[in-house]
Structure formats: C-alpha cells, structure tokens
Scaffold this motif. Structure first.
Motif, PDB file in Angstrom:
ATOM      1  N   SER A 296      -2.914   7.419  -6.301  1.00  0.00           N
ATOM      2  CA  SER A 296      -2.705   6.971  -7.991  1.00  0.00           C
ATOM      3  C   SER A 296      -2.420   8.715  -8.186  1.00  0.00           C
ATOM      4  O   SER A 296      -2.928   9.674  -6.936  1.00  0.00           O
ATOM      5  CB  SER A 296      -3.938   6.705  -8.604  1.00  0.00           C
ATOM      6  N   GLU A 381       3.072  -0.897 -11.597  1.00  0.00           N
ATOM      7  CA  GLU A 381       1.751  -1.112 -12.125  1.00  0.00           C
ATOM      8  C   GLU A 381       0.454  -0.240 -12.676  1.00  0.00           C
ATOM      9  O   GLU A 381      -0.419  -0.102 -12.162  1.00  0.00           O
ATOM     10  CB  GLU A 381       0.630  -1.759 -10.822  1.00  0.00           C
ATOM     11  N   TYR A 584     -10.844   3.616 -15.239  1.00  0.00           N
ATOM     12  CA  TYR A 584     -12.321   3.306 -14.016  1.00  0.00           C
ATOM     13  C   TYR A 584     -13.316   3.451 -13.659  1.00  0.00           C
ATOM     14  O   TYR A 584     -14.304   2.969 -12.989  1.00  0.00           O
ATOM     15  CB  TYR A 584     -11.432   4.475 -12.451  1.00  0.00           C
TER      16      TYR A 584
HETATM   17  N1  PLP Z   1      -1.629  -0.967  -7.908  1.00  0.00           N
HETATM   18  C1  PLP Z   1      -2.366  -0.572  -6.783  1.00  0.00           C
HETATM   19  C2  PLP Z   1      -2.121  -1.271  -5.665  1.00  0.00           C
HETATM   20  C3  PLP Z   1      -3.573   0.290  -6.656  1.00  0.00           C
HETATM   21  O1  PLP Z   1      -4.424   0.284  -5.865  1.00  0.00           O
HETATM   22  C4  PLP Z   1      -3.435   0.963  -7.894  1.00  0.00           C
HETATM   23  C5  PLP Z   1      -5.004   2.286  -8.042  1.00  0.00           C
HETATM   24  O2  PLP Z   1      -5.111   3.181  -7.323  1.00  0.00           O
HETATM   25  C6  PLP Z   1      -3.090   0.959  -9.335  1.00  0.00           C
HETATM   26  C7  PLP Z   1      -1.979   0.190  -9.466  1.00  0.00           C
HETATM   27  C8  PLP Z   1      -3.026   1.723 -10.517  1.00  0.00           C
HETATM   28  O3  PLP Z   1      -3.039   3.127 -10.235  1.00  0.00           O
HETATM   29  P1  PLP Z   1      -2.791   4.103 -11.065  1.00  0.00           P
HETATM   30  O4  PLP Z   1      -4.028   3.786 -12.210  1.00  0.00           O
HETATM   31  O5  PLP Z   1      -2.826   5.514 -10.936  1.00  0.00           O
HETATM   32  O6  PLP Z   1      -1.900   3.790 -11.816  1.00  0.00           O
END
Ligand code: PLP
Length: 676
Positions: A296, A381, A584
C-alpha cells in the motif's frame, strides 16, 4: 490556480525560518553555530500581519487538499465535494449546525460527492491512458472492501461505480458476503482474495449463477485443490485468478507485501505447478487473471514500473502456456499525498494519477504487443486513493496544558549563586551563544535540583530556578527562529516548550495508524484562520495512554513535532480537523478505554446546498460495554443495591441516591466521549 502551483508556493513558510526543523543535510560551514565572533547566519524577519493565505501556506492545504478543501476569505475551511460544480460547504458552519442538532463531537463527516469524484477520476484517468495509447483492452477497477466496510460507503461506491462497471474486492469470507449483497445491479467484477476455505470458494462459485463475475484468486497453492474439488462437486466451472509473488518489491512500510517472504502469492515454481494441475484437470481455460500487489501507499513510481514489467511478462507466459487469461489485476498501492509535498516521502507520492494509469497501460501494451498476446482488461484494487479524501474527523479542544513560568524575575538579594547564574545566562542569550546558553541553563537547573535534594535550597528557590530555566529555553527557542541552522541537540526544544491541547477524541479509535505505524495525516484548525496561530502544540486524546497523542505533523521539511494553533479560549469552541482519514482508520480503530465509534454524518450536495443523508450515531456506553460482555441492566441493579444499602446505613440520602442513579443510567445511554 493549479494544485501543483499552489503546492510549490506553499513551500515558503513565513512563520518558520527556513531550516526549521533542520534539513537532513550537512551544513555548508562545518560549525555554522560555532561560538565565534561572527554572528550566526540569520534569516529574514517574517512579514507582518496575518492573512488566510499565510494559513493556507502554513497548513499546506493546497498540496494535500485541492480540489476538495480550501480556506475561504473569512478564515474557515470550505469543502468542495464535487469540483465539477461550483458549490462549497463551510466545514465550520456545518459542524456547528450538526452540533446544534445533537451530533456531539468528535464527529466524522463523510462527503459522498468526494467519493463519487474519486471514482470518476480513477476511471477517467484509465480511460484517457487507454485512449492515448490506443490500448485495445479496457479498465474495470474494484474497490477493496477492507479499506472501509461501512455499509453506506460501500453502497455509495457501488452506486457511483455502476456506470464504469466498477466492482468490489473481498479479502475474506465476510467481505465476500458484503460484496454479493451490495452488487445487486452492478455488472462489475467481484475479486476474491485472502485466505479461503471450502465455504468461501463454494459461495463464490455458486454466486456466478446469480449473473455475477466472481473471480477466485488462488493466493496459496493449497487453495487450488479446494477450488478444483468444489467445481467438480457443484458442477460449476470457476473463474480463477492467481496471485504472483513478485520479486519486484514496493517501498516503505508495506514493502514486504512482495518478495519471497510475502504472506500471499505463488512463487514462479508454484505458478507453473498450478498451470500443470489445471491442465491435468482439463481446467486451464478457467484461469483468467493474474494478480499482484506490492504493498500500500507506494510513494515512488519506480517500484510500480518495475512490478508492472515483471507482471506483464508472467501474464504473457501464462497466456502462452495455454491459460485463457483476459484480466490483469495490478492490486492496490496507488498512494495518497498526505503531506502535499509531491515527493517519494512515505506520506506523499511522486507521481500523478494519470502517470500511474499511463504507466500501467503503456507497460502492458508494450509487452503484449511484442509477444503477440491480446491486451487484457486492466483491474486495479486502489483503496486509499479512492476512500481517503472523503472523510474528515472533527474534534474539539477541551483543555490546554502549558508550561507556566510567569515573569523572568531576578533572584532576590542574597539568593544562592546558582539562581544568579541562571538569571545572567537568561539575560545574555543572543544568536551566537544559543548552544552555550542552553548548556549553562541545563547544568544550573540540575545543580538547583541536587542542592534541593541535599537540603541546601528551599522549595521556593528551586521553583525560581526552574522558572528561570524555562525562560532561558523559551528565549533560546525564539532566538533559534532567527538562525539558518539549528544545533542538533536543540531540535526538540520546540516540542519541549509546546503546549498540550487536550482533545475530545481517541487516537486509537479514530486514527489508529498514527499510533501503529506513525502515519501522518493533515491536521489543522477549521476556523480562525485569518488570525495568526501563535501557539505551538501537540494534541493529546482522551485516553489515559501516553501513546494517545498526535505529535508528528506534516511539514514541508519532512515532518514537524508540533502543530501551530490559535490560543485556546475556554468558553469558545475550538475545532480541529484531521483530513484524509477515510481509508483503513475506522475499521482498525479499537475501543481503548472504551471510547467507541464516533458520531458520523453523511453529507451530499443538493441543487440548493447539501443534505445530511445518513446520521450514524456513535456507540453509546451500553453498546461498548456489551462488546466486552457486560450487561448494563445488571450493572444498574448492582449499583442500585449498593446505593440502597448506603441509604440504609445513612451514608447517602435519598436525593443523593437519585442523583447517582440518574448519572449512572444517563451515562450508560450516553456517548462515550465528553459531551459538555
Ligand atoms: N489489494 C490488496 C490485496 C491489498 O492487500 C490491499 C491493501 O494493502 C489493497 C488492495 C489496497 O491497497 P491500497 O489501499 O494501497 O490501494
């Protein structure tokens, strides 16, 4: 003015000399603050008079806040939830109005239109990159539910995302259940990540029959057997993806999400095994997607580019090995510029959204074209980049603790030598002797304390010595502001001398990442911004935990240990907000000291202003007590019996008992935070 331009302007802070806090570089002169006859290098005096523009620069609001947050001409923060329309909400007025309607602080404000705009921006960035590069695939993002599972928020995301077939990512079975219920009409993808048992995988397969595209990502090789068996038992061919453990690592706190020791993902040997086993089972056509996630808040674009290169090649190899493929899921990691510095500092990012989208598209286009493989649908994502901006936590200051040292008075005639020396040190502090003066004052204070311990100094004299010491520190601190370079041992003086503003909120409940991973969020007062903030402070929350503090703030130079605020007036509410905390924080928050969920209000723009679409009342004391298995009715009964006995023994009268029980029962029904 463009956001970038404003951010650049925000780099010259008028109230702090350049070099405070000190830059992490070697000063030009080996001893720039040496005790020479030469005066230490001084910086220009700040311009007189305070303006809202100075507040904007001080809090760097343009860097992290535009296009959603700015300071208006009356010195209050305004929110522009939908930057495509000319409509702003005065954040201060909104809080006052909600408070009058009974929504006490701390209050979490969720601006649905910001969420809508974030989804729009993400999809449009990819659409533009796809058009620019004449990419033949498309973009279909998913929102990772883990980032914020609140039902109104997920509902909004599904609603706003429908036009783009923007789906959801589940990281667990409960999150899959949310995704299935929420994605009623949306044709977006449901991507299933996380640890999976049979029930998780079977639910995902069965949900395909509800006309949904549910892709099960094999994150551990053990899951493959369960998926093959579930498919055979149910007679449903799965839609499978595989998560690769890339060697290209991310950057910062989540760098261990990739690499050999990553918790999830298949090594290349396991990916080859997966292909062989699927072929054996005559199911290679069910493998559709390659997924990776390198962590992240990836603050630099370089690791993203590296990961894309590696992943593109794995994708191509899978396609060449006969897997059907069609999707590549580039995971999360798209960072948020929490400090507005536009650098690769952990609280920032050195790339723009369009650069990110273009790099993803260009890298895949290039690799697929060279290999003659069709260009896949791109899935991302992105979590924090979508959700962070839409929530603002507002809280009130409930008290202040400042070091009180009164006037710097000379010691009375005949006082101990140590007091006279301290007073002399105080009188003679000038730029060229700040460090020496600090040593002298510290030594004298220690000596005064020892003399007191052994009975050579009275309490009044010791108090005088300590007062003089603090005066020396204060004068040294003021003098440091005129210097270009600060001696290292004096870095912390500002924090030591700063006030503590006690605030009605819990770090552990509302911003746990501050405590857990030293995350920086932009924090600032939301009113009085036409007035100079003359006090440096740290923030302390309501918990009786010394970690329940905010003492790291965004700053143009790395980070600062104090926040500039206005003088607190006990009978006037003073509101401070923490911004960009929609990702979060809510779900990671805990009940430390039994401070529960805060009140929350969802605000949406309307043609003639805004409406509060949902109010989610924060936890009552009874609710949090039930989480820890207390029965509030029993508790009332226990206390009533004790009070009854006290009345019978005469230590409480009837009136006092009634008052005690009223307080007890009202408190159980009430908010867990301070209410008056
Ligand atoms: N996808 C996966 C597998 C994750 O573990 C995370 C979070 O760490 C995310 C997506 C979302 O990440 P971010 O909030 O950095 O976009």
């Amino acid at each position: 003015m463009e956001a970038d331009q404003l951010a650049t302007n925000a780099r010259s802070l008028p109230h702090r000399p350049i070099g405070w806090p000190p830059p992490k570089m070697t000063p030009l002169s080996p001893e720039p603050y040496a005790l020479t006859e030469e005066p230490a290098e001084e910086v220009e005096e700040p311009a007189r008079g305070w303006t809202t523009e100075k507040s904007a620069k001080l809090y760097q609001i343009a860097g992290w806040g535009l296009p959603y947050f700015h300071i208006n001409s009356s010195g209050e923060v305004e929110v522009t939830p939908d930057p495509t329309v000319d409509q702003s909400i005065n954040l201060h007025d909104l809080c006052v109005s909600l408070k009058e309607r009974g929504l006490a602080m701390p209050l979490l404000l969720r601006f649905s239109d910001i969420l809508k705009h974030r989804i729009f921006r993400l999809n449009h960035a990819f659409a533009k990159a796809i058009a620019d590069y004449e990419y033949t695939g498309r973009y279909q993002g998913v929102f990772p539910v883990k980032v914020n599972q609140q039902s109104h928020l997920v509902e909004d995301i599904v609603e706003y995302g429908a036009a783009y077939q923007y789906g959801l990512e589940a990281g667990s079975k409960p999150e899959l259940l949310i995704a299935l219920a929420q994605m009623k009409h949306n044709k977006g993808l449901i991507v299933c990540n996380g640890y999976k048992d049979r029930a998780y995988i079977e639910t995902a397969l069965l949900a395909q029959r509800l006309d949904k595209t549910v892709i099960v990502i094999i994150e551990r090789i053990e899951e493959l057997g369960i998926a093959i068996e579930a498919s055979r038992n149910l007679g449903i061919r799965p839609m499978l993806g595989v998560r690769a453990k890339l060697t290209s690592k991310g950057i910062g706190r989540w760098a261990k999400s990739a690499g050999d020791r990553a918790k999830f993902g298949l090594s290349t040997a396991e990916i080859v095994e997966l292909v062989d086993r699927l072929r054996e089972a005559d199911m290679l056509d069910t493998l559709l997607l390659l997924h990776f996630h390198i962590g992240s808040q990836i603050s630099s674009i370089i690791p993203i580019k590296n990961a894309l290169q590696e992943a593109s090649n794995i994708y191509i190899e899978l396609a060449k090995m006969g897997a059907k493929m069609g999707y590549i899921d580039v995971g999360g990691g798209l960072a948020v510029d929490y400090d507005g510095s536009k650098t690769d500092f952990h609280a920032s990012k050195n790339y723009r959204l369009i650069e990110y989208a273009s790099d993803v598209v260009a890298s895949l286009k290039d690799a697929c074209e060279k290999a003659g493989v069709p260009q896949p649908t791109i899935v991302s994502e992105s979590g924090r980049a979508v959700a962070a901006h839409h929530s603002v936590l507002v809280f009130e200051v409930v008290g202040v603790n400042e070091i009180r040292y009164g006037e710097a008075t000379p010691p009375p005639e005949g006082s101990h030598r140590v007091l006279t020396e301290l007073y002399e040190t105080y009188k003679h502090i000038v730029p060229k002797n700040v460090q020496e003066s600090f040593h002298d004052a510290s030594q004298a204070k220690e000596e005064a304390q020892s003399l007191f311990k052994y009975g050579y100094l009275g309490l009044r004299e010791r108090a005088h010595a300590e007062r003089l010491y603090w005066h020396c520190c204060e004068k040294i601190q003021q003098t440091l502001k005129r210097l270009k370079y600060i001696p290292e041992e004096l870095y912390d003086l500002e924090k030591t001398l700063s006030a503590i503003y006690y605030c009605n909120f819990s770090v552990f409940q509302s911003a746990p990442d501050i405590w857990a991973i030293d995350q920086l969020f932009p924090v600032m007062p939301i009113h009085r911004l036409a007035e100079e903030p003359t006090v440096s402070c740290t923030l302390a929350d309501l918990t009786c935990d010394s970690d329940g503090v905010v003492d790291r703030f965004i700053d143009i130079e790395d980070e600062s240990h104090t926040l500039s605020v206005h003088e607190w007036k006990p009978n006037e509410p003073y509101y401070i907000a923490m911004f960009l905390n929609g990702a979060y924080q809510e779900i990671l928050g805990d009940l430390h000291n039994l401070f529960g969920d805060t009140n929350a209000a969802h605000v949406r723009l309307t043609a003639d202003g805004y409406e509060v679409t949902h109010v989610v009342k924060g936890d009552s004391v009874s609710e949090v007590l039930r989480y820890v298995q207390y029965n509030p009715d029993d508790m009332v009964e226990q206390v009533r019996r004790q009070a009854d006995r006290a009345v019978r023994s005469g230590s409480l009268n009837n009136e006092q008992m009634r008052k005690l029980m009223d307080h007890y029962e009202d408190s159980l029904r009430g908010y867990t935070y301070l209410t008056d």
